[in-house]
Motif scaffolding. Structure first.
Motif, PDB file in Angstrom:
ATOM      1  N   ILE A  43       9.980 -15.774  -4.050  1.00  0.00           N
ATOM      2  CA  ILE A  43       9.755 -16.867  -3.096  1.00  0.00           C
ATOM      3  C   ILE A  43      10.984 -17.098  -2.214  1.00  0.00           C
ATOM      4  CG2 ILE A  43       9.345 -19.355  -2.895  1.00  0.00           C
ATOM      5  CD1 ILE A  43       7.363 -19.056  -5.239  1.00  0.00           C
ATOM      6  N   ASP A  44      12.187 -16.979  -2.823  1.00  0.00           N
ATOM      7  CA  ASP A  44      13.413 -17.203  -2.064  1.00  0.00           C
ATOM      8  C   ASP A  44      13.934 -15.942  -1.367  1.00  0.00           C
ATOM      9  OD1 ASP A  44      13.396 -19.895  -2.780  1.00  0.00           O
ATOM     10  OD2 ASP A  44      14.564 -19.519  -4.598  1.00  0.00           O
ATOM     11  N   LYS A  45      13.206 -14.840  -1.515  1.00  0.00           N
ATOM     12  CA  LYS A  45      13.543 -13.564  -0.856  1.00  0.00           C
ATOM     13  C   LYS A  45      14.988 -13.146  -1.134  1.00  0.00           C
ATOM     14  CE  LYS A  45      10.072 -14.358   2.674  1.00  0.00           C
ATOM     15  NZ  LYS A  45       9.750 -14.496   4.081  1.00  0.00           N
ATOM     16  N   ILE A  46      15.346 -13.122  -2.402  1.00  0.00           N
ATOM     17  CA  ILE A  46      16.704 -12.773  -2.820  1.00  0.00           C
ATOM     18  C   ILE A  46      16.780 -11.272  -3.087  1.00  0.00           C
ATOM     19  CG2 ILE A  46      18.463 -13.111  -4.605  1.00  0.00           C
ATOM     20  CD1 ILE A  46      17.237 -15.926  -5.043  1.00  0.00           C
ATOM     21  N   PRO A  47      17.592 -10.549  -2.330  1.00  0.00           N
ATOM     22  CA  PRO A  47      17.771  -9.118  -2.593  1.00  0.00           C
ATOM     23  C   PRO A  47      18.696  -8.897  -3.799  1.00  0.00           C
ATOM     24  CG  PRO A  47      19.082  -9.766  -0.703  1.00  0.00           C
ATOM     25  CD  PRO A  47      18.306 -10.989  -1.150  1.00  0.00           C
ATOM     26  N   MET A  48      18.701  -7.679  -4.337  1.00  0.00           N
ATOM     27  CA  MET A  48      19.510  -7.361  -5.516  1.00  0.00           C
ATOM     28  C   MET A  48      20.990  -7.652  -5.282  1.00  0.00           C
ATOM     29  SD  MET A  48      17.710  -6.371  -8.106  1.00  0.00           S
ATOM     30  CE  MET A  48      16.011  -5.914  -8.363  1.00  0.00           C
ATOM     31  N   LYS A  49      21.503  -7.337  -4.114  1.00  0.00           N
ATOM     32  CA  LYS A  49      22.929  -7.582  -3.847  1.00  0.00           C
ATOM     33  C   LYS A  49      23.258  -9.067  -3.945  1.00  0.00           C
ATOM     34  CE  LYS A  49      23.898  -3.525  -1.110  1.00  0.00           C
ATOM     35  NZ  LYS A  49      24.395  -2.972   0.148  1.00  0.00           N
ATOM     36  N   GLU A  78      23.397 -10.288  -7.565  1.00  0.00           N
ATOM     37  CA  GLU A  78      24.693 -10.018  -8.204  1.00  0.00           C
ATOM     38  C   GLU A  78      25.713 -11.094  -7.835  1.00  0.00           C
ATOM     39  OE1 GLU A  78      27.603  -6.394  -9.418  1.00  0.00           O
ATOM     40  OE2 GLU A  78      25.887  -5.975  -8.124  1.00  0.00           O
ATOM     41  N   VAL A  79      25.711 -11.529  -6.593  1.00  0.00           N
ATOM     42  CA  VAL A  79      26.616 -12.602  -6.174  1.00  0.00           C
ATOM     43  C   VAL A  79      26.290 -13.885  -6.936  1.00  0.00           C
ATOM     44  CG1 VAL A  79      27.285 -14.076  -4.236  1.00  0.00           C
ATOM     45  CG2 VAL A  79      27.048 -11.607  -3.889  1.00  0.00           C
ATOM     46  N   ILE A  80      25.020 -14.208  -7.047  1.00  0.00           N
ATOM     47  CA  ILE A  80      24.593 -15.413  -7.774  1.00  0.00           C
ATOM     48  C   ILE A  80      25.088 -15.372  -9.209  1.00  0.00           C
ATOM     49  CG2 ILE A  80      22.575 -16.624  -8.721  1.00  0.00           C
ATOM     50  CD1 ILE A  80      21.097 -15.770  -6.090  1.00  0.00           C
ATOM     51  N   PHE A  81      24.920 -14.218  -9.872  1.00  0.00           N
ATOM     52  CA  PHE A  81      25.301 -14.107 -11.275  1.00  0.00           C
ATOM     53  C   PHE A  81      26.794 -13.912 -11.472  1.00  0.00           C
ATOM     54  CE2 PHE A  81      20.747 -12.713 -12.469  1.00  0.00           C
ATOM     55  CZ  PHE A  81      20.347 -14.033 -12.498  1.00  0.00           C
ATOM     56  N   PHE A 133       9.315  -1.133 -13.329  1.00  0.00           N
ATOM     57  CA  PHE A 133      10.363  -0.674 -14.248  1.00  0.00           C
ATOM     58  C   PHE A 133      11.723  -0.553 -13.564  1.00  0.00           C
ATOM     59  CE2 PHE A 133      12.843   2.733 -16.202  1.00  0.00           C
ATOM     60  CZ  PHE A 133      12.978   2.243 -17.491  1.00  0.00           C
ATOM     61  N   LYS A 134      11.748  -0.004 -12.350  1.00  0.00           N
ATOM     62  CA  LYS A 134      13.044   0.174 -11.675  1.00  0.00           C
ATOM     63  C   LYS A 134      13.706  -1.174 -11.397  1.00  0.00           C
ATOM     64  CE  LYS A 134      12.114   0.229  -6.767  1.00  0.00           C
ATOM     65  NZ  LYS A 134      12.561   0.786  -5.526  1.00  0.00           N
ATOM     66  N   PHE A 135      12.905  -2.221 -11.190  1.00  0.00           N
ATOM     67  CA  PHE A 135      13.467  -3.557 -10.993  1.00  0.00           C
ATOM     68  C   PHE A 135      14.076  -4.067 -12.299  1.00  0.00           C
ATOM     69  CE2 PHE A 135      10.178  -3.227  -7.707  1.00  0.00           C
ATOM     70  CZ  PHE A 135      10.965  -3.407  -6.581  1.00  0.00           C
ATOM     71  N   ALA A 136      13.430  -3.769 -13.416  1.00  0.00           N
ATOM     72  CA  ALA A 136      13.984  -4.140 -14.721  1.00  0.00           C
ATOM     73  C   ALA A 136      15.318  -3.432 -14.941  1.00  0.00           C
ATOM     74  CB  ALA A 136      12.998  -3.799 -15.834  1.00  0.00           C
ATOM     75  N   GLN A 137      15.387  -2.174 -14.545  1.00  0.00           N
ATOM     76  CA  GLN A 137      16.647  -1.440 -14.649  1.00  0.00           C
ATOM     77  C   GLN A 137      17.732  -2.100 -13.800  1.00  0.00           C
ATOM     78  OE1 GLN A 137      15.231   2.546 -13.522  1.00  0.00           O
ATOM     79  NE2 GLN A 137      16.144   3.276 -15.425  1.00  0.00           N
ATOM     80  N   GLU A 138      17.416  -2.359 -12.543  1.00  0.00           N
ATOM     81  CA  GLU A 138      18.406  -2.929 -11.628  1.00  0.00           C
ATOM     82  C   GLU A 138      18.855  -4.315 -12.058  1.00  0.00           C
ATOM     83  OE1 GLU A 138      17.907  -2.238  -7.234  1.00  0.00           O
ATOM     84  OE2 GLU A 138      15.947  -1.493  -7.930  1.00  0.00           O
ATOM     85  N   ILE A 139      17.922  -5.174 -12.397  1.00  0.00           N
ATOM     86  CA  ILE A 139      18.259  -6.543 -12.780  1.00  0.00           C
ATOM     87  C   ILE A 139      19.104  -6.550 -14.050  1.00  0.00           C
ATOM     88  CG2 ILE A 139      17.301  -8.735 -13.610  1.00  0.00           C
ATOM     89  CD1 ILE A 139      14.947  -8.211 -11.615  1.00  0.00           C
ATOM     90  N   SER A 140      18.706  -5.781 -15.048  1.00  0.00           N
ATOM     91  CA  SER A 140      19.471  -5.776 -16.302  1.00  0.00           C
ATOM     92  C   SER A 140      20.865  -5.182 -16.101  1.00  0.00           C
ATOM     93  CB  SER A 140      18.707  -5.043 -17.412  1.00  0.00           C
ATOM     94  OG  SER A 140      18.524  -3.680 -17.111  1.00  0.00           O
TER      95      SER A 140
END
Length: 154
Positions: free
Chosen positions: A44-50, A53-56, A73-80
């Motif tokens: 909903i907030d259109k947050i990209p992966m980069k 990482e800043v948020i976390f 699955f690839k999103f699970a890989q990237e997020i984790s």
């Protein structure tokens, strides 16, 4: 214990966006059990992966929980990976069909620590309680996790 739930954006170009019902059930169950948490809605907030990482990097948590369908699955890989890069000691929990249908692939090929198999709105409450109280999770029904290189199912 600081907890965050994450809603990944599996279709970043979608015109219509809404919170998945399953994640809403899980967060409602956690809230009713007295757990306080933050929520990061990448969709909903259109947050990209980069930006994730800043948020976390700016705010860390003890437990990061998300779910997605198996085709994500690839999103699970990237997020984790982002989570463990910004907070290596955190516990990463994944649910939905990415965890339920391929738990071994998920646990062996991502930085996910615990896969919730089945209805997470019940399991998450007991699991979060055990993690908060630093208790053993081996008898929490409906999870898989790695211990000493082997995957254990409960």
């Amino acid at each position: 214990m600081k907890i965050v739930f994450i809603n990944p954006s599996l279709r970043p170009n979608a015109k219509n966006r809404q919170l998945p019902v399953g994640l809403a059930y899980v967060m409602t169950a956690a809230s009713k059990a007295g757990f306080e948490f933050d929520f990061v809605d990448m969709d909903i907030d259109k947050i990209p992966m980069k930006e994730l990482e800043v948020i976390f990097t700016q705010k860390t948590y003890d437990v990061y929980a998300f779910g997605c369908i198996v085709t994500g699955f690839k999103f699970a890989q990237e997020i984790s990976t982002i989570i463990k890069r910004t907070n290596p000691q955190a516990t990463v929990i994944a649910g939905n069909s990415v965890a339920g249908s391929i738990p071994e692939i998920l646990l062996n090929n991502t930085d996910v620590d615990i896969a919730v198999i089945g209805e997470a709105d019940i399991t998450i409450v007991e699991l979060l309680g055990r993690l908060r109280d630093k208790q053993d999770i081996t008898d929490v029904n409906g999870i898989a996790f790695k211990r000493n290189g082997a995957i254990e199912y409960t």
